[in-house]
Structure formats: C-alpha cells, structure tokens
Write a protein that holds these residues in place. Structure first.
Motif, PDB file in Angstrom:
ATOM      1  N   LYS A   1       2.313 -13.253  14.063  1.00 46.49           N
ATOM      2  CA  LYS A   1       0.868 -13.511  14.073  1.00 46.49           C
ATOM      3  C   LYS A   1       0.057 -12.231  14.254  1.00 46.49           C
ATOM      4  O   LYS A   1      -1.113 -12.186  13.931  1.00 46.49           O
ATOM      5  CB  LYS A   1       0.503 -14.516  15.163  1.00 46.49           C
ATOM      6  CG  LYS A   1       1.012 -15.915  14.875  1.00 46.49           C
ATOM      7  CD  LYS A   1       0.603 -16.887  15.937  1.00 46.49           C
ATOM      8  CE  LYS A   1       1.133 -18.273  15.588  1.00 46.49           C
ATOM      9  NZ  LYS A   1       0.808 -19.256  16.600  1.00 46.49           N
ATOM     10  N   GLU A   2       0.669 -11.188  14.780  1.00 45.22           N
ATOM     11  CA  GLU A   2      -0.027  -9.922  15.027  1.00 45.22           C
ATOM     12  C   GLU A   2       0.182  -8.984  13.849  1.00 45.22           C
ATOM     13  O   GLU A   2       1.036  -8.106  13.857  1.00 45.22           O
ATOM     14  CB  GLU A   2       0.480  -9.278  16.329  1.00 45.22           C
ATOM     15  CG  GLU A   2      -0.421  -8.171  16.819  1.00 45.22           C
ATOM     16  CD  GLU A   2      -0.022  -7.666  18.191  1.00 45.22           C
ATOM     17  OE1 GLU A   2       0.311  -6.472  18.288  1.00 45.22           O
ATOM     18  OE2 GLU A   2      -0.024  -8.454  19.150  1.00 45.22           O
ATOM     19  N   LYS A   3      -0.618  -9.168  12.806  1.00 46.27           N
ATOM     20  CA  LYS A   3      -0.505  -8.369  11.579  1.00 46.27           C
ATOM     21  C   LYS A   3      -1.474  -7.192  11.628  1.00 46.27           C
ATOM     22  O   LYS A   3      -2.567  -7.307  12.153  1.00 46.27           O
ATOM     23  CB  LYS A   3      -0.781  -9.242  10.360  1.00 46.27           C
ATOM     24  CG  LYS A   3       0.264 -10.327  10.180  1.00 46.27           C
ATOM     25  CD  LYS A   3       0.045 -11.128   8.930  1.00 46.27           C
ATOM     26  CE  LYS A   3       1.172 -12.145   8.820  1.00 46.27           C
ATOM     27  NZ  LYS A   3       1.157 -12.846   7.553  1.00 46.27           N
ATOM     28  N   GLN A   4      -1.022  -6.076  11.065  1.00 49.50           N
ATOM     29  CA  GLN A   4      -1.816  -4.856  11.017  1.00 49.50           C
ATOM     30  C   GLN A   4      -1.912  -4.380   9.570  1.00 49.50           C
ATOM     31  O   GLN A   4      -1.049  -4.685   8.755  1.00 49.50           O
ATOM     32  CB  GLN A   4      -1.184  -3.751  11.868  1.00 49.50           C
ATOM     33  CG  GLN A   4      -0.842  -4.147  13.285  1.00 49.50           C
ATOM     34  CD  GLN A   4      -2.051  -4.485  14.130  1.00 49.50           C
ATOM     35  OE1 GLN A   4      -3.131  -3.965  13.908  1.00 49.50           O
ATOM     36  NE2 GLN A   4      -1.884  -5.362  15.099  1.00 49.50           N
ATOM     37  N   LYS A   5      -2.947  -3.581   9.277  1.00 49.43           N
ATOM     38  CA  LYS A   5      -3.141  -3.031   7.933  1.00 49.43           C
ATOM     39  C   LYS A   5      -2.584  -1.611   7.851  1.00 49.43           C
ATOM     40  O   LYS A   5      -2.520  -0.906   8.856  1.00 49.43           O
ATOM     41  CB  LYS A   5      -4.624  -3.008   7.580  1.00 49.43           C
ATOM     42  CG  LYS A   5      -5.234  -4.381   7.422  1.00 49.43           C
ATOM     43  CD  LYS A   5      -6.682  -4.258   7.037  1.00 49.43           C
ATOM     44  CE  LYS A   5      -7.313  -5.632   6.888  1.00 49.43           C
ATOM     45  NZ  LYS A   5      -8.702  -5.544   6.438  1.00 49.43           N
ATOM     46  N   ALA A   6      -2.241  -1.210   6.630  1.00 52.24           N
ATOM     47  CA  ALA A   6      -1.740   0.146   6.405  1.00 52.24           C
ATOM     48  C   ALA A   6      -1.991   0.566   4.971  1.00 52.24           C
ATOM     49  O   ALA A   6      -2.146  -0.276   4.079  1.00 52.24           O
ATOM     50  CB  ALA A   6      -0.248   0.211   6.701  1.00 52.24           C
ATOM     51  N   LEU A   7      -2.047   1.873   4.763  1.00 54.46           N
ATOM     52  CA  LEU A   7      -1.981   2.474   3.431  1.00 54.46           C
ATOM     53  C   LEU A   7      -0.691   3.293   3.420  1.00 54.46           C
ATOM     54  O   LEU A   7      -0.389   3.992   4.394  1.00 54.46           O
ATOM     55  CB  LEU A   7      -3.179   3.383   3.163  1.00 54.46           C
ATOM     56  CG  LEU A   7      -4.516   2.695   2.945  1.00 54.46           C
ATOM     57  CD1 LEU A   7      -5.637   3.736   2.844  1.00 54.46           C
ATOM     58  CD2 LEU A   7      -4.481   1.855   1.672  1.00 54.46           C
ATOM     59  N   ILE A   8       0.062   3.187   2.331  1.00 51.28           N
ATOM     60  CA  ILE A   8       1.356   3.857   2.255  1.00 51.28           C
ATOM     61  C   ILE A   8       1.454   4.597   0.925  1.00 51.28           C
ATOM     62  O   ILE A   8       1.129   4.037  -0.124  1.00 51.28           O
ATOM     63  CB  ILE A   8       2.511   2.846   2.375  1.00 51.28           C
ATOM     64  CG1 ILE A   8       2.413   2.092   3.710  1.00 51.28           C
ATOM     65  CG2 ILE A   8       3.863   3.529   2.235  1.00 51.28           C
ATOM     66  CD1 ILE A   8       3.290   0.876   3.798  1.00 51.28           C
ATOM     67  N   TRP A   9       1.894   5.851   0.965  1.00 55.86           N
ATOM     68  CA  TRP A   9       2.136   6.649  -0.224  1.00 55.86           C
ATOM     69  C   TRP A   9       3.637   6.914  -0.298  1.00 55.86           C
ATOM     70  O   TRP A   9       4.204   7.558   0.592  1.00 55.86           O
ATOM     71  CB  TRP A   9       1.394   7.974  -0.157  1.00 55.86           C
ATOM     72  CG  TRP A   9      -0.093   7.866  -0.244  1.00 55.86           C
ATOM     73  CD1 TRP A   9      -0.855   8.078  -1.370  1.00 55.86           C
ATOM     74  CD2 TRP A   9      -1.020   7.554   0.802  1.00 55.86           C
ATOM     75  NE1 TRP A   9      -2.180   7.910  -1.071  1.00 55.86           N
ATOM     76  CE2 TRP A   9      -2.319   7.584   0.256  1.00 55.86           C
ATOM     77  CE3 TRP A   9      -0.885   7.228   2.151  1.00 55.86           C
ATOM     78  CZ2 TRP A   9      -3.475   7.324   0.995  1.00 55.86           C
ATOM     79  CZ3 TRP A   9      -2.011   6.957   2.902  1.00 55.86           C
ATOM     80  CH2 TRP A   9      -3.289   7.000   2.334  1.00 55.86           C
ATOM     81  N   GLU A  10       4.278   6.417  -1.354  1.00 53.86           N
ATOM     82  CA  GLU A  10       5.717   6.617  -1.535  1.00 53.86           C
ATOM     83  C   GLU A  10       5.932   7.645  -2.631  1.00 53.86           C
ATOM     84  O   GLU A  10       5.465   7.466  -3.767  1.00 53.86           O
ATOM     85  CB  GLU A  10       6.406   5.303  -1.896  1.00 53.86           C
ATOM     86  CG  GLU A  10       6.397   4.299  -0.763  1.00 53.86           C
ATOM     87  CD  GLU A  10       7.086   2.988  -1.105  1.00 53.86           C
ATOM     88  OE1 GLU A  10       7.504   2.797  -2.280  1.00 53.86           O
ATOM     89  OE2 GLU A  10       7.202   2.146  -0.201  1.00 53.86           O
ATOM     90  N   ALA A  11       6.630   8.721  -2.304  1.00 53.26           N
ATOM     91  CA  ALA A  11       6.864   9.825  -3.244  1.00 53.26           C
ATOM     92  C   ALA A  11       7.941   9.432  -4.254  1.00 53.26           C
ATOM     93  O   ALA A  11       9.101   9.221  -3.887  1.00 53.26           O
ATOM     94  CB  ALA A  11       7.267  11.078  -2.484  1.00 53.26           C
ATOM     95  N   THR A  12       7.544   9.341  -5.521  1.00 48.21           N
ATOM     96  CA  THR A  12       8.493   8.914  -6.546  1.00 48.21           C
ATOM     97  C   THR A  12       9.578   9.962  -6.807  1.00 48.21           C
ATOM     98  O   THR A  12      10.676   9.613  -7.233  1.00 48.21           O
ATOM     99  CB  THR A  12       7.758   8.587  -7.869  1.00 48.21           C
ATOM    100  OG1 THR A  12       7.014   9.737  -8.301  1.00 48.21           O
ATOM    101  CG2 THR A  12       6.823   7.398  -7.683  1.00 48.21           C
ATOM    102  N   ASP A  13       9.285  11.226  -6.521  1.00 49.51           N
ATOM    103  CA  ASP A  13      10.291  12.281  -6.702  1.00 49.51           C
ATOM    104  C   ASP A  13      11.224  12.401  -5.498  1.00 49.51           C
ATOM    105  O   ASP A  13      12.146  13.208  -5.503  1.00 49.51           O
ATOM    106  CB  ASP A  13       9.628  13.628  -7.013  1.00 49.51           C
ATOM    107  CG  ASP A  13       8.754  14.147  -5.882  1.00 49.51           C
ATOM    108  OD1 ASP A  13       8.255  13.329  -5.073  1.00 49.51           O
ATOM    109  OD2 ASP A  13       8.559  15.372  -5.800  1.00 49.51           O
TER     110      ASP A  13
END
Length: 164
Positions: A79-91
């Motif tokens: 129930k305790e959800k948080q927001k995030a931005l994630i950058w995944e390096a394709t290389d």
C-alpha cells in the motif's frame, strides 16, 4: 562516496543489516545497525517491486538510456507506493545508471559513475586494513560535538546540496 564530504564513504550492507561509514583521509570507520527505514531501495531486493513505463530516451554521462516513469513498493507493504524516474543505460545491459526516488524522507537522486559490470570482490565491502574504529559516525565525518551552530548549518547545507 559522499559528494558533500570528500573522503567519506558509506557502505550499506542490507543483508548484514548494518552501515559502515569510512573516512579515507583519517583512516577511521564506524559501524551501526541498519534500521528498516534506512534500507536503500534496490532492483535486486526480492521484496521490492518496480512497475515501469517507458517515457523516452536520454543520454546520461555519455550513456544512451531508456527513461522510465516508475512506481515502486515493498511486497511486505504494497500500500505504500512511491514514485521514481529511472534511466537504464542500454550500453551497460540496461543497468539503472540514474534514479530519482521519492520517499518519506524526501527526494533521493542516485547517479552511478565509473561503472564496471561483473562480480564485485567481497573485500570492497569490508573495512580496509589499518583503519581505526571511531566512537561515533560524527567522529568519522569530522563533526565532533564542538562545532558551533553556524559551522554545523553550513555543513548540513553542503550535505543536502550533495544529495540533490
């Protein structure tokens, strides 16, 4: 390494439930228990769920990345959800090179540099030989209780700026 305090390194050992703080300049260290709320969110923690939606691409530190809007939570507390931005390096085999996490403690930005894929050596997570155990984490950070209010406020501002 703490951006605001050069030479101060923190090792979070989620499995061992402890935090080790090192001062590489003074060759000091301090260990303390890792409380549940201090545990860092990790993609590799089996209790953490990330739900991601791709929102674009960007370059981070020279690495081509897929950028995701995400929600994360612990299975033990869904129930305790948080927001995030994630950058995944394709290389870098989609390694999450940068994360901006919202948490009850505030916004946390994590940016990895000098990434080397592969297994880490156990010695990287141990106190180096020749380090002396300090009485407190304040001693390791050079924040002996004799600091006046003005110096303490200045130090806290530096640390906060380093987190952003």
């Amino acid at each position: 390494e703490n951006v605001g305090m050069k030479g101060v390194v923190t090792i979070l050992l989620n499995d061992a439930k402890k935090i080790i703080t090192l001062n590489t300049n003074k060759k000091l260290y301090h260990e303390q228990p890792l409380k549940q709320h201090d545990r860092m969110v990790s993609f590799y923690d089996p209790d953490v769920v990330f739900e991601k939606k791709k929102i674009g691409t960007e370059k981070i530190d020279g690495h081509p990345c897929n950028k995701y809007d995400a929600i994360y939570y612990r299975k033990s507390n869904p129930k305790e959800k948080q927001k995030a931005l994630i950058w995944e390096a394709t290389d870098l085999k989609d390694f999450p090179i940068k994360m901006e996490l919202e948490s009850p403690q505030g916004k946390i930005t994590i940016l990895y540099k000098d990434i080397k894929l592969g297994a880490a050596k156990a010695s990287m997570f141990e106190v180096p030989k020749g380090y002396k155990k300090a009485n407190s984490v304040h001693e390791v950070m050079g924040m002996e209780m004799g600091l006046d209010k003005e110096k303490m406020e200045e130090l806290m501002k530096k640390m906060q700026k380093g987190r952003q």
